[in-house]
Design a protein around this motif. Sequence first.
Motif, PDB file in Angstrom:
ATOM      1  N   GLY A 116       0.787  -1.223   0.000  1.00 37.82           N
ATOM      2  CA  GLY A 116       0.000   0.000   0.000  1.00 37.82           C
ATOM      3  C   GLY A 116       0.820   1.273   0.000  1.00 37.82           C
ATOM      4  N   GLY A 117       2.115   1.168   0.230  1.00 39.05           N
ATOM      5  CA  GLY A 117       2.954   2.353   0.280  1.00 39.05           C
ATOM      6  C   GLY A 117       3.638   2.631  -1.053  1.00 39.05           C
ATOM      7  N   LYS A 118       4.461   3.677  -1.053  1.00 36.94           N
ATOM      8  CA  LYS A 118       5.149   4.064  -2.279  1.00 36.94           C
ATOM      9  C   LYS A 118       6.169   3.019  -2.714  1.00 36.94           C
ATOM     10  N   ILE A 119       6.832   2.398  -1.727  1.00 27.10           N
ATOM     11  CA  ILE A 119       7.824   1.371  -2.063  1.00 27.10           C
ATOM     12  C   ILE A 119       7.144   0.180  -2.736  1.00 27.10           C
ATOM     13  N   ASP A 120       6.029  -0.248  -2.182  1.00 29.04           N
ATOM     14  CA  ASP A 120       5.277  -1.359  -2.755  1.00 29.04           C
ATOM     15  C   ASP A 120       4.824  -1.026  -4.173  1.00 29.04           C
ATOM     16  N   THR A 121       4.304   0.177  -4.360  1.00 27.90           N
ATOM     17  CA  THR A 121       3.841   0.587  -5.690  1.00 27.90           C
ATOM     18  C   THR A 121       4.994   0.612  -6.692  1.00 27.90           C
ATOM     19  N   SER A 122       6.134   1.139  -6.282  1.00 25.75           N
ATOM     20  CA  SER A 122       7.290   1.229  -7.184  1.00 25.75           C
ATOM     21  C   SER A 122       7.785  -0.155  -7.583  1.00 25.75           C
ATOM     22  N   ILE A 123       7.925  -1.054  -6.595  1.00 20.43           N
ATOM     23  CA  ILE A 123       8.406  -2.407  -6.889  1.00 20.43           C
ATOM     24  C   ILE A 123       7.424  -3.133  -7.808  1.00 20.43           C
ATOM     25  N   THR A 124       6.131  -2.973  -7.554  1.00 18.51           N
ATOM     26  CA  THR A 124       5.123  -3.649  -8.374  1.00 18.51           C
ATOM     27  C   THR A 124       5.143  -3.138  -9.810  1.00 18.51           C
ATOM     28  N   ILE A 125       5.248  -1.832  -9.983  1.00 18.33           N
ATOM     29  CA  ILE A 125       5.269  -1.260 -11.342  1.00 18.33           C
ATOM     30  C   ILE A 125       6.491  -1.747 -12.112  1.00 18.33           C
ATOM     31  N   VAL A 126       7.662  -1.717 -11.458  1.00 16.87           N
ATOM     32  CA  VAL A 126       8.888  -2.176 -12.118  1.00 16.87           C
ATOM     33  C   VAL A 126       8.784  -3.660 -12.472  1.00 16.87           C
ATOM     34  N   SER A 127       8.257  -4.481 -11.561  1.00 13.43           N
ATOM     35  CA  SER A 127       8.142  -5.921 -11.804  1.00 13.43           C
ATOM     36  C   SER A 127       7.197  -6.215 -12.961  1.00 13.43           C
ATOM     37  N   ILE A 128       6.039  -5.562 -12.977  1.00 12.56           N
ATOM     38  CA  ILE A 128       5.069  -5.781 -14.050  1.00 12.56           C
ATOM     39  C   ILE A 128       5.646  -5.335 -15.386  1.00 12.56           C
ATOM     40  N   THR A 129       6.332  -4.198 -15.365  1.00 16.21           N
ATOM     41  CA  THR A 129       6.907  -3.673 -16.615  1.00 16.21           C
ATOM     42  C   THR A 129       7.938  -4.626 -17.192  1.00 16.21           C
ATOM     43  N   LEU A 130       8.877  -5.077 -16.359  1.00 15.61           N
ATOM     44  CA  LEU A 130       9.922  -5.981 -16.849  1.00 15.61           C
ATOM     45  C   LEU A 130       9.354  -7.340 -17.234  1.00 15.61           C
ATOM     46  N   TYR A 131       8.371  -7.817 -16.484  1.00 15.02           N
ATOM     47  CA  TYR A 131       7.754  -9.112 -16.789  1.00 15.02           C
ATOM     48  C   TYR A 131       6.996  -9.057 -18.112  1.00 15.02           C
ATOM     49  N   SER A 132       6.494  -7.866 -18.469  1.00 19.74           N
ATOM     50  CA  SER A 132       5.696  -7.714 -19.683  1.00 19.74           C
ATOM     51  C   SER A 132       6.543  -7.437 -20.925  1.00 19.74           C
ATOM     52  N   LEU A 133       7.780  -7.000 -20.728  1.00 20.89           N
ATOM     53  CA  LEU A 133       8.602  -6.640 -21.883  1.00 20.89           C
ATOM     54  C   LEU A 133       8.976  -7.883 -22.692  1.00 20.89           C
ATOM     55  N   PRO A 134       8.871  -7.831 -24.014  1.00 26.41           N
ATOM     56  CA  PRO A 134       9.347  -8.949 -24.841  1.00 26.41           C
ATOM     57  C   PRO A 134      10.855  -9.118 -24.691  1.00 26.41           C
ATOM     58  N   THR A 135      11.286 -10.356 -24.570  1.00 26.74           N
ATOM     59  CA  THR A 135      12.713 -10.625 -24.371  1.00 26.74           C
ATOM     60  C   THR A 135      13.547 -10.100 -25.534  1.00 26.74           C
ATOM     61  N   PHE A 136      13.053 -10.299 -26.756  1.00 26.49           N
ATOM     62  CA  PHE A 136      13.838  -9.870 -27.917  1.00 26.49           C
ATOM     63  C   PHE A 136      13.961  -8.338 -27.964  1.00 26.49           C
ATOM     64  N   TRP A 137      12.921  -7.629 -27.470  1.00 26.34           N
ATOM     65  CA  TRP A 137      12.985  -6.162 -27.456  1.00 26.34           C
ATOM     66  C   TRP A 137      14.013  -5.688 -26.433  1.00 26.34           C
ATOM     67  N   LEU A 138      13.973  -6.260 -25.234  1.00 25.87           N
ATOM     68  CA  LEU A 138      14.923  -5.866 -24.190  1.00 25.87           C
ATOM     69  C   LEU A 138      16.346  -6.230 -24.602  1.00 25.87           C
ATOM     70  N   GLY A 139      16.508  -7.426 -25.198  1.00 22.53           N
ATOM     71  CA  GLY A 139      17.827  -7.812 -25.675  1.00 22.53           C
ATOM     72  C   GLY A 139      18.321  -6.893 -26.770  1.00 22.53           C
ATOM     73  N   GLY A 140      17.428  -6.540 -27.704  1.00 24.59           N
ATOM     74  CA  GLY A 140      17.809  -5.609 -28.764  1.00 24.59           C
ATOM     75  C   GLY A 140      18.193  -4.244 -28.224  1.00 24.59           C
ATOM     76  N   LEU A 141      17.506  -3.790 -27.156  1.00 23.84           N
ATOM     77  CA  LEU A 141      17.835  -2.508 -26.530  1.00 23.84           C
ATOM     78  C   LEU A 141      19.240  -2.547 -25.936  1.00 23.84           C
ATOM     79  N   PHE A 142      19.575  -3.640 -25.261  1.00 22.01           N
ATOM     80  CA  PHE A 142      20.916  -3.771 -24.688  1.00 22.01           C
ATOM     81  C   PHE A 142      21.983  -3.836 -25.783  1.00 22.01           C
ATOM     82  N   ILE A 143      21.654  -4.458 -26.898  1.00 25.97           N
ATOM     83  CA  ILE A 143      22.606  -4.513 -28.020  1.00 25.97           C
ATOM     84  C   ILE A 143      22.884  -3.101 -28.538  1.00 25.97           C
TER      85      ILE A 143
END
Length: 324
Positions: free
Chosen positions: A130-157
């Motif tokens: 319910g706090g800001k830390i919880d919200t931040s961790i949840t948003i980051v987790s959902i975002t990374l979990y939703s990103l296509p692997t090939f897109w994230l890999g291509g970004l790092f390349i």
Amino acid sequence: MSSKYVRYIIRRLFSSIVAIFAIFTLSFFIFRILPGNPIELMFRNPRLTEDQIRALEAQFGLDKPIYMQYIIYIIEVVKGNLGLSFYYRAPVSSVLIPRLINSIILVLPATLTAILIGVALGMFSAWKRGGKIDTSITIVSITLYSLPTFWLGGLFILLSIQYLGLPVSGMLTYGAIYLSPIDLLTDFLRHFILPYITLTLVLFGEFTLIVRSALIDILTEDYVFVALAKGLSNQRILRDYALRNAMLPTISIIAINMGLVVAGAVLTETVFSWPGVGRLIYDAILNRDYPILQGAFLIITVSVVISNFIADILYGALDPRVRY
């Protein structure tokens, strides 16, 4: 160990053996009904005559009825022979084992890192719900979990080419001469960093969200409020009351991911040209290399089923109700 727990283990062992046999059978027949002639795809020679094609089919055992191919394959697998690769013209085991080692080198550290980070952040997020830390961790987790692997890999390349200067393909620099083991290790680590980070980021969000959800459900139970009312410390409540019950769904996800370590990471290995099982499966599909596919899926099946069997045993140890 109680007799009920022993019977539970025996039942789970029997169902695991049946699952391996069923999946193995299904994978064999699925590959055989795929369109395309593997001989024509393997040689890609328009001058092949019908007689030459028939001779090659006989050499690889493809001229026999499908049920005979199945029986022969089972007998050979029991002997430890996974067949001959259509594309590489070599025993499947000699092709598969080096790729298997390469995949484990990449996927196992990334999976273990993702588990440690995910479980820790999930626990922290649930405790601060319910706090800001919880919200931040949840948003980051959902975002990374939703990103296509090939897109994230291509970004790092792209980042590596522009700023980092790290290698973006392979395990080692092709044709390099190493004067010492340190040079070899340094070159390997430079190739390892990008796929390792990509795979870790893609995986850890899943563990974070599952641990957070399971722990929040447990923390709202009556016995947790009773423990708080008795004056027990937060650390003891989290360790002795909440975490053990919250680990049940987490164990299931961990078991599946650990079982899939041998399968490699198809997208990550393809994007970074990492010579692992995932890339081998991708190439085998393109080349209709049935023996490679069957050997890879057999190893993956056995690994996943064994991991789930271990998870079932842990389930029974953590929660006796599961045994019934």
